[in-house]
Design an enzyme around this catalytic site. Structure first.
Site, mmCIF file in Angstrom:
data_model
loop_
_atom_site.group_PDB
_atom_site.id
_atom_site.type_symbol
_atom_site.label_atom_id
_atom_site.label_comp_id
_atom_site.label_asym_id
_atom_site.label_seq_id
_atom_site.Cartn_x
_atom_site.Cartn_y
_atom_site.Cartn_z
ATOM 1 N N HIS A 1 0.818 -1.217 0.000
ATOM 2 C CA HIS A 1 0.000 0.000 0.000
ATOM 3 C C HIS A 1 0.849 1.262 0.000
ATOM 4 O O HIS A 1 0.382 2.333 0.377
ATOM 5 C CB HIS A 1 -0.929 0.000 1.224
ATOM 6 C CG HIS A 1 -2.017 -1.022 1.134
ATOM 7 N ND1 HIS A 1 -3.023 -0.981 0.196
ATOM 8 C CD2 HIS A 1 -2.244 -2.137 1.864
ATOM 9 C CE1 HIS A 1 -3.832 -2.015 0.358
ATOM 10 N NE2 HIS A 1 -3.383 -2.739 1.359
ATOM 11 N N ARG B 1 7.170 -6.149 3.079
ATOM 12 C CA ARG B 1 5.929 -6.733 2.576
ATOM 13 C C ARG B 1 5.882 -6.577 1.061
ATOM 14 O O ARG B 1 5.789 -5.448 0.572
ATOM 15 C CB ARG B 1 4.703 -6.093 3.202
ATOM 16 C CG ARG B 1 3.418 -6.686 2.643
ATOM 17 C CD ARG B 1 2.206 -6.368 3.470
ATOM 18 N NE ARG B 1 1.764 -4.985 3.348
ATOM 19 C CZ ARG B 1 0.604 -4.552 3.864
ATOM 20 N NH1 ARG B 1 -0.192 -5.390 4.523
ATOM 21 N NH2 ARG B 1 0.259 -3.273 3.736
ATOM 22 N N ASP C 1 17.046 -10.653 -2.597
ATOM 23 C CA ASP C 1 18.366 -10.369 -3.188
ATOM 24 C C ASP C 1 18.925 -9.020 -2.750
ATOM 25 O O ASP C 1 20.140 -8.850 -2.664
ATOM 26 C CB ASP C 1 18.308 -10.420 -4.728
ATOM 27 C CG ASP C 1 18.383 -11.846 -5.262
ATOM 28 O OD1 ASP C 1 18.278 -12.029 -6.488
ATOM 29 O OD2 ASP C 1 18.546 -12.777 -4.443
ATOM 30 N N GLU D 1 -6.134 -12.527 6.354
ATOM 31 C CA GLU D 1 -6.928 -11.301 6.418
ATOM 32 C C GLU D 1 -8.287 -11.412 5.712
ATOM 33 O O GLU D 1 -8.846 -10.429 5.254
ATOM 34 C CB GLU D 1 -6.150 -10.113 5.862
ATOM 35 C CG GLU D 1 -5.416 -10.360 4.581
ATOM 36 C CD GLU D 1 -4.417 -9.243 4.286
ATOM 37 O OE1 GLU D 1 -4.555 -8.144 4.822
ATOM 38 O OE2 GLU D 1 -3.485 -9.480 3.496
ATOM 39 N N ASP E 1 -8.211 -5.470 6.325
ATOM 40 C CA ASP E 1 -8.809 -6.310 5.277
ATOM 41 C C ASP E 1 -9.716 -7.368 5.887
ATOM 42 O O ASP E 1 -10.724 -7.750 5.289
ATOM 43 C CB ASP E 1 -7.705 -6.973 4.439
ATOM 44 C CG ASP E 1 -7.136 -6.016 3.393
ATOM 45 O OD1 ASP E 1 -5.911 -5.985 3.221
ATOM 46 O OD2 ASP E 1 -7.932 -5.274 2.774
HETATM 47 O O1 LIG Z 1 -5.369 -5.602 6.546
HETATM 48 C C1 LIG Z 1 -4.607 -4.909 7.224
HETATM 49 O O2 LIG Z 1 -4.919 -4.247 8.228
HETATM 50 C C2 LIG Z 1 -3.188 -4.855 6.813
HETATM 51 O O3 LIG Z 1 -2.750 -5.701 6.057
HETATM 52 C C3 LIG Z 1 -2.392 -3.684 7.263
HETATM 53 C C4 LIG Z 1 -2.666 -2.550 6.305
HETATM 54 O O4 LIG Z 1 -2.440 -2.965 4.977
HETATM 55 C C5 LIG Z 1 -1.718 -1.394 6.610
HETATM 56 O O5 LIG Z 1 -1.350 -0.772 5.417
HETATM 57 C C6 LIG Z 1 -2.356 -0.383 7.498
HETATM 58 O O6 LIG Z 1 -3.533 0.077 6.937
#
Ligand SMILES: O=C(O)C(=O)C[C@H](O)[C@@H](O)CO
Length: 256
Positions: free
Chosen positions: A48, A73, A87, A151, A177
């Site tokens: 994100h 991530r 790498d 998630e 999520d």
């Molecule tokens: O679902 C979630 O919560 C995450 O995976 C963390 C978010 O992606 C993170 O960017 C905070 O919003």
């Protein structure tokens, strides 16, 4: 030169709590500041955040001076993306949106050199210290740490199968999520979401698999720790900067 020991991997395996900070600023200066602030880990997000490999190298280099283990991530559970992240020197990855044991196994395989997995070989990468780590290709697998994100409601139904996959070192519960998947988008503290998080953490604890999560609330963090969270991000660099700037601006605008 020796391969770097992955302190985070061994700490969570021993159940030693690891406190971290989420980093979305895509900044090597920010990475250096956070890495030296006393956190156990720093999550460099590329899912994100507009974070790509060239900038990520500078962030990993900057973080080297601190105590925080860098965790990256990838934007997706993709072997090519994961190969490039490893790498450039990351030893710990947090793979998003894992819903099945097969997807978890795919993530692990992407991090392992053959015969354990399919990671493409390069003995001259930053990870191998440009060829200075003796027998890097033979020893690298040992210090790789794979965290998978659970998630969705479907992933929670298969939590034990996912957690049991060899090579999965920890399971991160993505509260945002998960809330969306449960029909409560944006409502991370909805009772149903919190019940699902607690249930997942207690199930993972029973399995001896370290649970992880992210929250910017100290109260929530304490609750998650009580439920069994071992690795927990207690905020983000973007949040600290935005909230801090807002508060400072307000305090001076109040002066009139
Ligand atoms: O679902 C979630 O919560 C995450 O995976 C963390 C978010 O992606 C993170 O960017 C905070 O919003």
């Amino acid at each position: 030169m020796q391969n770097k020991r992955n302190a985070f991997k061994h700490a969570i395996a021993a159940g030693t709590r690891q406190i971290g900070l989420w980093s979305s600023l895509c900044s090597n200066i920010g990475a250096e500041i956070i890495a030296e602030s006393g956190f156990d880990w720093i999550l460099f997000d590329t899912e994100h955040s507009p974070n790509e490999v060239p900038g990520l190298v500078a962030q990993l280099q900057a973080a080297q001076s601190g105590t925080a283990t860098p965790i990256v991530r990838p934007a997706w559970n993709d072997p090519v993306i994961i190969k490039r992240i490893l790498d450039i020197g990351a030893q710990t990855i947090l793979v998003p949106f894992v819903e099945t044991a097969e997807e978890a196994a795919k993530a692990v395989a992407a991090t392992r050199y053959p015969p354990e997995g399919i990671r493409g070989t390069s003995g001259s990468s930053r990870a191998a210290r440009y060829g200075r780590v003796k027998d890097y290709l033979k020893i690298a697998n040992r210090e790789i740490c794979v965290l998978v994100q659970v998630e969705t409601a479907g992933a929670l139904e298969r939590l034990e199968e996912i957690a049991a996959v060899p090579g999965v070192d920890g399971v991160f519960i993505g509260p945002s999520d998960l809330a969306a998947s449960l029909g409560h988008v944006g409502e991370l503290n909805h009772p149903e979401v919190q019940m699902a998080i607690e249930d997942a953490m207690r199930r993972l604890t029973r399995l001896g698999k370290p649970p992880g999560i992210l929250t910017a609330s100290e109260t929530d963090a304490q609750r998650y720790i009580e439920w069994g969270a071992v690795f927990i991000a207690v905020g983000s660099d973007v949040g600290l900067l935005a909230r801090g700037a807002d508060a400072l601006a307000r305090s001076f605008s109040a002066l009139g």
